[in-house]
Design a protein around this motif. Structure first.
Motif, short mmCIF file in Angstrom:
data_model
loop_
_atom_site.label_atom_id
_atom_site.label_comp_id
_atom_site.label_asym_id
_atom_site.label_seq_id
_atom_site.Cartn_x
_atom_site.Cartn_y
_atom_site.Cartn_z
N GLY A 56 -4.93 -7.01 7.67
CA GLY A 56 -5.42 -7.52 6.40
C GLY A 56 -6.51 -8.57 6.59
N VAL A 57 -6.31 -9.36 7.64
CA VAL A 57 -7.25 -10.46 7.85
C VAL A 57 -8.49 -10.00 8.61
CG1 VAL A 57 -7.49 -12.66 9.04
CG2 VAL A 57 -5.41 -12.14 7.78
N GLN A 105 0.53 0.15 4.78
CA GLN A 105 1.55 -0.87 5.04
C GLN A 105 1.05 -2.24 4.59
OE1 GLN A 105 2.14 0.11 9.24
NE2 GLN A 105 4.33 0.13 8.83
N LEU A 106 -0.22 -2.51 4.90
CA LEU A 106 -0.80 -3.80 4.51
C LEU A 106 -0.76 -3.97 3.00
CD1 LEU A 106 -2.58 -6.32 4.94
CD2 LEU A 106 -4.50 -4.81 4.46
N ALA A 107 -1.18 -2.94 2.28
CA ALA A 107 -1.22 -3.03 0.82
C ALA A 107 0.17 -3.32 0.26
CB ALA A 107 -1.76 -1.73 0.24
N LEU A 108 1.17 -2.65 0.83
CA LEU A 108 2.54 -2.85 0.33
C LEU A 108 3.05 -4.24 0.66
CD1 LEU A 108 3.88 0.67 1.16
CD2 LEU A 108 3.60 -0.30 -1.10
N LEU A 109 2.70 -4.73 1.87
CA LEU A 109 3.15 -6.08 2.22
C LEU A 109 2.52 -7.11 1.28
CD1 LEU A 109 3.04 -5.91 6.09
CD2 LEU A 109 5.05 -6.30 4.70
N LYS A 110 1.25 -6.89 0.98
CA LYS A 110 0.59 -7.83 0.07
C LYS A 110 1.25 -7.80 -1.31
CE LYS A 110 -4.17 -8.19 1.65
NZ LYS A 110 -5.51 -7.69 1.34
N ARG A 111 1.60 -6.62 -1.73
CA ARG A 111 2.25 -6.49 -3.03
C ARG A 111 3.60 -7.18 -3.03
NH1 ARG A 111 2.37 -6.62 -8.10
NH2 ARG A 111 3.78 -5.19 -9.14
#
Lengths: 491, 499
Positions: free
Chosen positions: B113-114, B180-186
């Motif tokens: 993400g970063v 996975q990143l999108a879901l973690l952010k959510r």
């Protein structure tokens, strides 16, 4: 729709058609295209072609000289070449046409893949060698040592009296790589002759064709192998079927793929070594064989299986007999025929039945003639798909039943034979068109009639009593040989 | 006393117990225990019932440091994360105590993400419109994806030597780690979301609750903790420990094929995905942003080894050859590569064949120019389907439940659809006051998803089998069928809508 309406419609269709294809319509078309009464003074100067698109445009060729065929054209070419090459195999254009039109893409593709899987074949496809007079310098080949491939080739050319004229270029095969594959096959044909030693006479060509079919697989060679010998004399056929066909099949199947051989590079190789490597054995010299067999008298064994196989119709004509010469009228030539009288030995009741069977069989098998082909009503009815064959079968059974009404009836074996004839005829008739032709030639009713007549003649010749003289030339008493009379009862 | 006899307390507080005897379904006697007329035997039995059933459940469980959770999700892949996000989004289920346990590290995903890596990772999957709309409208996590690494394509061309079909279908190519990143952010946005994701905890054991009265499974972790779950969901991949614990068999077969994945560059950017069916298996080139693309190539084990080991100068040419040449011409080229022929020779041969008439590359008009060397990998292909997805207090989602051939790109999408329906079933159960771990609550999930998944698995399997046959007449018929289907717009629309 009622009968009246249908009649009206069919009557109206004629003027309707006339209207559609009339002059007015053609003029209207021209008007639509802007070409009616209009002379554009610029058209002479216009470079672009402003006319209507032609009705038929051939697609782009894949290589120079290529003529892409439509499916209908290809079919026409196949049929035309088949007929032409059967009746005139000496004319090259029919064989060429047959070869190119029957070489369907999937067969040539298989060959192409065979070449691509082999390193030498791949090289051939890459370098595209063509056999021209420059690549095959005959003088150089003549100078090679004896028993090399090049020398053998040139010697064969000289013996047969031919020159390696460049073969006809392939024109009708789509896809330029497949066209090259076919061209390569055509050009290597002479080398197959040279390495096997077969001459260019028809028998030799057929043998090479068989070898090619079983090794390379081009359809034209297979057709040639199957049908070309049919026009030969019986002795030639026997020679082919007994010696050269087995040789060609055996060698075609077991030798290496001949299409992958780079002949131009092997000209200096020893021929026998090459034959060993490729797996081809040399066949008996055909010209020698013909010479030798020509000296012997024609033997009965010459009329062998192939001939028998082709004779489908009844072996004798039961209805007509050639008129003996002393009874010929002035207007009749030798060989004229008249209606045959049935043998006298047969008693009149059976004779009547035989006569009616003969008439029936004649009517069913031979009464009509179509362009020289004799057929009967059974032939015509049999043309109807399956009902026709069923009807003919019933008629044949009727004939057998009629034959059964002779005195004592038909013996079961004979009846079995006759029924078998009828059933074979029915079986043939089930095959759509070819079967009906076979029916017309087979003439099962005539066969049954012949069988019946033979049987009756046999039966009544056996029963004619031995004429014993009253004074007895052989000294026998009149009653000798007969069983003794039973003793009279005393009154 | 028969098994139908039950002990019913008269009221919550008093100790007077009434014994209801059931005979033949009708309540017969009401015997008051305090009634002296009761026999001694019955008294002893009644006392046993009191000690063994009622009183133990009033005492807390013996292992005092076990946490109790409503939902324990094992596996932090896209399916597990999506399930957790869905549970936390749903108004009927957000009150449930949930925990997600992931054995690996989610740090990579957070890192992504970063600071995303320049090259694409090689786990790239395709999302169908249904999945995409669920992620967007249902979950609201679509915006958290890295959109510059998301590719939208709108046409698929599937072909082989004899025929082709083209479909119009809107789908997306996205990396798994992106999802996975999108879901973690959510999850971070949602209440009680992110804190309940425990990564780097391996599951050491799952055991049945040996304690009395409760059937909640206990999950023991590598960090010493234990969690009891009202509902244990397995999103933990093909060798799911949850499935083994539930003793659910998974039946299927290996395809004797390996899927080779790689990231490549093509000569011109496109929005079309291509799939060529070779006799060994399909080769798919899926477009990514710009002129990148990803390939998935199903091959026999020996060929997959050869191709993964092939020099990276040759590999793009091999892909070109496979896409454009007749499939019969390829074995010779594979042999050359296997025998470690000179690279230039191999490229020369391929170029020669490709330069042949344009008849050969009538369907694929792009060219592969480069392969990213480190992205080449292979994985074995198999088909597998669990006998059922639910057991008391167990649910299976995603790869734990089913494994599919990648030729239709359906793997992840089936998992997402599973999650959607599981959440739906749990919502219904929750609104009706059911225990969400009971089979009654979970039954609608399996009854809807199992047949649908089975059909999809079967269809992909049959595709693999039909395109694996390599016999002339059959090939021609198959090609004819493909061409016919291509011209029937209605049939194609039906198929696309199913997917």
């Amino acid at each position: 729709m009622s009968i009246g309406a249908r009649r009206q419609l069919s009557i109206l269709s004629i003027p309707a058609l006339l209207m559609v294809f009339s002059k007015e319509n053609r003029l209207a078309d021209l008007m639509e295209q802007g070409r009616l009464h209009y002379n554009d003074s610029n058209t002479a100067l216009n470079k672009e072609n402003k006319q209507a698109k032609p009705y038929f445009e051939r697609r782009e060729p894949d290589y120079p000289d290529h003529i892409p065929l439509t499916h209908l054209e290809r079919l026409g070419m196949i049929i035309g070449s088949l007929i032409g090459s059967y009746f005139h195999p000496e004319r090259n254009e029919f064989i060429v046409g047959l070869g190119e039109s029957t070489a369907f893409p999937f067969i040539l593709k298989k060959l192409q893949h065979q070449m691509l899987s082999d390193p030498v074949g791949r090289r051939i496809l890459r370098e595209r060698p063509r056999m021209t007079l420059t690549s095959l310098d005959l003088d150089y080949l003549r100078s090679l040592p004896a028993n090399t491939l090049g020398r053998t080739y040139v010697e064969w050319l000289d013996k047969e009296g031919v020159s390696p004229d460049t073969r006809v270029a392939v024109r009708y095969i789509d896809n330029e790589e497949l066209a090259y594959v076919f061209q390569r096959y055509r050009e290597c044909h002479d080398f197959y002759h040279a390495i096997t030693g077969l001459p260019i006479i028809i028998e030799g060509e057929i043998s090479v064709k068989v070898l090619e079919y079983f090794n390379i697989g081009i359809p034209m060679t297979g057709l040639g192998a199957a049908f070309a010998p049919l026009r030969l004399k019986p002795k030639q056929k026997e020679r082919l079927y007994s010696i050269y066909y087995p040789w060609a099949i055996r060698n075609g199947l077991r030798s290496k793929p001949l299409i992958n051989v780079f002949w131009e590079e092997l000209l200096e190789r020893d021929v026998d070594e090459l034959r060993n490597e490729l797996g081809i054995e040399a066949p008996p010299d055909l010209r020698e064989l013909r010479r030798q067999q020509g000296k012997k008298l024609g033997s009965k064994s010459a009329r062998k299986t192939a001939d028998k196989l082709l004779q489908i119709g009844p072996s004798e004509d039961p209805y007509f007999e050639p008129i003996p010469e002393n009874e010929l009228h002035f207007y009749q030539r030798k060989g004229a025929v008249r209606k045959r009288k049935l043998p006298d030995i047969i008693p009149s009741s059976d004779l009547k039945i035989l006569e009616s069977v003969k008439r029936k069989a004649y009517r069913l098998d031979l009464q009509l003639s179509l362009c020289g082909l004799r057929l009967g009503w059974a032939g015509v009815i049999g043309l109807l798909p399956w009902i026709g064959d069923a009807i003919c079968f019933c008629l044949a059974l009727q004939l057998i039943k009629k034959a059964d009404s002779i005195e004592g009836g038909l013996p079961p074996a004979l009846k079995q034979k006759m029924t078998a004839n009828a059933m074979i005829d029915f079986g043939f008739g089930l095959v759509p068109i070819v079967g009906d032709l076979i029916n017309i030639i087979y003439k099962c009713n005539s066969r049954n009639f012949i069988l019946l007549e033979k049987y009756l003649v046999e039966k009544y010749t056996a029963q004619v009593p031995v004429k014993v003289g009253t004074s007895g030339a052989d000294g026998a008493a009149p009653n000798e040989g007969k069983p003794p009379l039973p003793p009279r009862l005393e009154p | 006393m028969s098994h139908r006899d039950i002990l019913v307390p008269d009221c919550n507080n008093c100790l007077k117990l009434t014994l209801h005897t059931h005979v033949g379904g009708k309540r017969k006697n009401r015997i008051h225990l305090q009634d002296r007329k009761i026999t001694t035997v019955r008294k002893i039995i009644a006392v046993r019932i009191i000690w063994c059933q009622l009183i133990p459940s009033m005492i807390p469980s013996p292992i005092l440091n076990t946490l109790k959770r409503d939902v324990v999700i094992i596996g932090g892949g896209p399916a597990g994360l999506l399930l957790l996000a869905a549970l936390k989004t749903s108004p009927y289920l957000r009150h449930l105590l949930c925990t997600l346990i992931e054995g690996g590290s989610l740090a990579l995903a957070k890192q992504f993400g970063v600071d995303p890596p320049k090259e694409y990772t090689n786990r790239i999957i395709s999302l169908t419109p249904a999945t995409a709309s669920y992620m967007d409208l249902g979950m609201g996590c679509w915006n958290h994806l890295h959109h510059d690494r998301l590719k939208r394509y709108n046409h698929i061309i599937a072909y082989d030597d004899d025929g082709k079909i083209g479909f119009d279908m809107d789908a997306y190519m996205v990396e798994v780690i992106n999802v996975q990143l999108a879901l973690l952010k959510r999850l971070a946005e949602l209440e009680n979301g992110f804190e309940n994701v425990w990564d780097q905890c391996k599951v050491t054991e799952i055991e049945k609750n040996g304690g009395s009265g409760s059937d909640w499974p206990i999950v023991k972790l590598s960090n010493g903790k234990s969690v009891e779950a009202r509902l244990l969901v397995g999103c933990d991949g093909f060798n799911s420990p949850v499935r083994h614990f539930a003793r659910i068999q998974s039946r299927g077969w290996p395809y004797d094929r390996f899927g080779v994945v790689a990231t490549i560059k093509v000569s011109k950017p496109t929005q079309v995905a291509y799939q060529k069916f070779l006799p060994t298996g399909p080769l798919a080139i899926l477009p990514l942003e710009g002129d990148d693309a990803t390939i998935v190539w199903s091959l026999t084990p020996e060929l997959s080894e050869t191709l993964c080991a092939a020099p990276s100068e040759v590999f793009p040419h091999l892909v070109n050859a496979a896409m454009k040449l007749d499939s019969h011409e390829l074995p010779y080229i594979y042999e050359m590569v296997k025998n470690n022929d000179n690279v230039d020779n191999v490229i020369d041969e391929i170029q020669w064949r490709l330069n042949k008439a344009s008849v050969f590359d009538k369907y694929y008009d792009n060219t592969v120019t480069k392969v990213f060397d480190k992205s080449r990998a292979r994985f074995p292909l198999k088909m597998s389907h669990a006998d059922t997805y639910v057991a008391p207090r167990i649910a299976l989602v995603g790869d734990a439940a089913h494994t599919i051939h990648p030729l239709a790109g359906q793997g992840l999408n089936l998992g997402q659809a599973d999650v959607q329906l599981l959440v739906g079933a749990l919502e219904k159960a929750s609104t009706r006051g059911l225990d969400i771990g009971s089979t009654l609550a979970l039954e609608p999930y399996v009854s809807e998803r199992w047949p649908a998944n089975h059909v999809m698995l079967g269809v992909c399997d049959k595709f693999h089998k039909v395109f694996g046959v390599n016999w002339g007449p059959f090939n021609a018929m198959r090609g004819f069928g493909m061409n016919t289907l291509d011209s029937l717009g209605l049939a194609k629309n039906l198929i696309v809508n199913q997917v």
